[in-house]
Design an enzyme around this catalytic site. Structure first.
Site, mmCIF file in Angstrom:
data_model
loop_
_atom_site.group_PDB
_atom_site.id
_atom_site.type_symbol
_atom_site.label_atom_id
_atom_site.label_comp_id
_atom_site.label_asym_id
_atom_site.label_seq_id
_atom_site.Cartn_x
_atom_site.Cartn_y
_atom_site.Cartn_z
ATOM 1 C CD GLU A 356 -3.121 0.925 2.125
ATOM 2 O OE1 GLU A 356 -4.223 0.506 1.726
ATOM 3 O OE2 GLU A 356 -2.895 1.196 3.318
ATOM 4 C CG HIS A 387 3.995 -29.908 6.088
ATOM 5 N ND1 HIS A 387 4.469 -31.191 6.001
ATOM 6 C CD2 HIS A 387 4.562 -29.365 7.198
ATOM 7 C CE1 HIS A 387 5.274 -31.437 7.028
ATOM 8 N NE2 HIS A 387 5.347 -30.345 7.773
ATOM 9 C CE LYS A 505 -11.539 2.664 0.782
ATOM 10 N NZ LYS A 505 -11.007 3.563 1.822
#
Length: 534
Positions: A356, A387, A505
């Site tokens: 960001e 794993h 947004k």
């Protein structure tokens, strides 16, 4: 397009200074700050190469810019304000003032922040029906969630033993309500306090959660008695809400009493704000003294960043090695691989901090950049990663760099001697795996049998904490913050704004209006089809 781009990254290549990845000629390279050791031996560069690269890439006014940051005078020019998060852990600390963000110095226990924490942790904060608060729910997103969540999880074992009242801290951030769905059933509206943590005090994600909480609380209080039902919202705001924000007016307009408002400066960026009153959830989880020690560790790193020479300066080395790997080696990603379960949330936090801040294609003055800047940051808990995705790291096609993180010693004073010994053995097992996989990624294993061939030659760094303490953790996080700042200067970025998320947004608001039948705006065939389904 190329002609309109800034040439800020058009620098002479320095790849010739790289050292051959030969384990027999490896030279130890370490930098230390307190109990924090940064080992960059597996970056396969000489100190001379790093010094030369620093001279070529650091801006001429770097020392001046660094001094401005450390003194709270560096300008975030796009937003027209200074950058002051470093002061949050020094002279403007929430533990030193009496309620404002920059008040007079005083004892830690006298600050509004500390008094709030002590009242909650002692059991003296009572809900609307007179019952002590037992649960605190931090509602925030981004910097108002990731830093407090990560640090509370990492340091919760250091919570003071003198606490006589059991207090549980929870974190809610997702706008879909999924986390609330899990938290609300285990909480009691009469004994739960909510921290609304939002710099702007208007973040839609946060207030979507708050509105659902209000429904939950109203339903409960309305069932108690007619008197409580008619006054439920006033009672809720006065006994069950704390606001943490830079926007005093919005907190007041919302109805939060001034005594329950904790304020931090506009000049403290969200993703750099865990040192401010945004760290309230850390302190409610771990105690004021632990929070104080966290700040002290970060301040120690600030001093180290200020004075240590380049090849002994942890943030400087992190920044320069990162730029080198991005520009000279063409590596576009860095994996964060902590080998201690207490650091489980570190990759997500650093992902926001880095991507960001510096994930941009334009300079601080708005010029287009044609060369790569910040890398993709990803990762996961190392022992589990072995794993899952380590197969690709060891034998996959793609180049990567990585930061390994481990804790060398673990004290377990809350357990018996035998259990403490067993936990220490597990810590050694984790460190052994960390060192082994890091070494294999660096040197590989040569074989003519494809399944037994490990290419290696992946440059990595290692953060080794001699022991996890609030101080060593604070120092490590501050080092990552300063790394971001240095890289931003090298790439001519403003690391303290984030306009890239704003357009999404705006479109989301329009789409939501369409879903509610308040707009007939058309988007595209795919988006419109999904909206019709809703």
């Amino acid at each position: 397009m190329a002609s309109s781009c800034s040439s800020v990254n058009s620098k002479k290549k320095h790849t010739a200074n790289a050292v051959v990845t030969d384990k027999n000629t490896l030279v130890l390279h370490e930098a230390t700050c307190g109990d924090l050791v940064f080992d960059w031996s597996y970056q396969f560069l000489t100190r001379e190469a790093v010094t030369e690269f620093a001279a070529a890439r650091l801006p001429a006014d770097f020392a001046e810019r660094k001094a401005e940051l450390l003194n709270g005078r560096y300008m975030n020019i796009s937003e027209g304000r200074e950058v002051s998060h470093v002061l949050s852990r020094s002279r403007n600390s929430v533990l030193r003032d009496t309620g404002s963000a920059g008040g007079a110095l005083g004892g830690a226990d006298n600050s509004k922040f500390a008094r709030t924490v002590l009242k909650l942790r002692s059991g003296n904060w009572l809900g609307a029906t007179g019952k002590p608060i037992t649960d605190v729910v931090n509602i925030g997103v981004g910097g108002s969630d990731l830093g407090p969540l990560m640090t509370s999880f990492a340091l919760r074992e250091f919570a003071s033993d003198i606490q006589q009242h059991e207090l549980h801290t929870h974190f809610v951030s997702s706008m879909d309500g999924g986390q609330l769905y899990a938290v609300l059933p285990i909480c009691d509206p009469e004994t739960t306090l909510f921290i609304i943590a939002s710099k702007s005090f208007g973040t839609s994600d946060t207030f979507a959660n708050v509105e659902t909480v209000k429904c939950w609380v109203q339903e409960h209080f309305s069932a108690l008695s007619p008197e409580v039902a008619s006054e439920w919202q006033k009672a809720w705001l006065e006994h069950h809400i704390i606001g943490v924000s830079a926007n005093v007016q919005k907190m007041t307009d919302y109805g939060i009493p001034p005594a329950h408002q904790l304020v931090f400066e506009e000049s403290v960026g969200g993703r750099f704000s865990m040192w401010s009153s945004i760290g309230l959830a850390i302190a409610t989880t771990c105690g004021v003294q632990v929070f104080q020690r966290l700040l002290a560790g970060a301040a120690e790193m600030d001093a180290h960043f200020d004075t240590a020479p380049v090849t002994e300066n942890i943030p400087m080395l992190m920044a320069l090695l990162g730029v080198y790997n991005r520009e000279e080696r063409g590596i576009n990603n860095i994996a964060i691989l902590p080998y201690d379960g207490r650091f489980r949330h570190l990759p997500s936090y650093l992902q926001q901090l880095d991507m960001e801040s510096n994930g941009k294609q334009y300079t601080a003055t708005g010029e287009a950049i044609c060369a790569p800047t910040a890398p993709i940051v990803w990762g996961g808990f190392g022992p589990n990663g072995q794993h899952a995705f380590f197969q690709h790291l060891h034998q996959g096609y793609d180049q990567f760099t990585a930061d390994f993180v481990c804790v060398l010693h673990r004290a377990a004073p809350k357990f018996s001697a035998s259990v403490a010994f067993a936990l220490d053995q597990q810590q050694k097992l984790s460190v052994a795996n960390c060192l082994a996989h890091r070494r294999l990624m660096a040197f590989g294993e040569q074989s003519e049998t494809p399944t037994e061939h490990y290419p290696g030659k992946h440059p990595t760094s290692l953060f080794a904490l001699k022991e996890l303490t609030p101080e060593s953790f604070g120092a490590m996080i501050a080092a990552y913050e300063h790394k971001i700042f240095v890289q931003g200067l090298i790439w001519s970025l403003n690391s303290f704004d984030q306009p890239g998320v704003e357009q999404g947004k705006k479109v989301a608001i329009t789409a939501l209006k369409r879903m509610h039948g308040e707009s007939d705006e058309q988007f595209d065939a795919s988006t419109d089809a999904i909206i019709r389904m809703i």
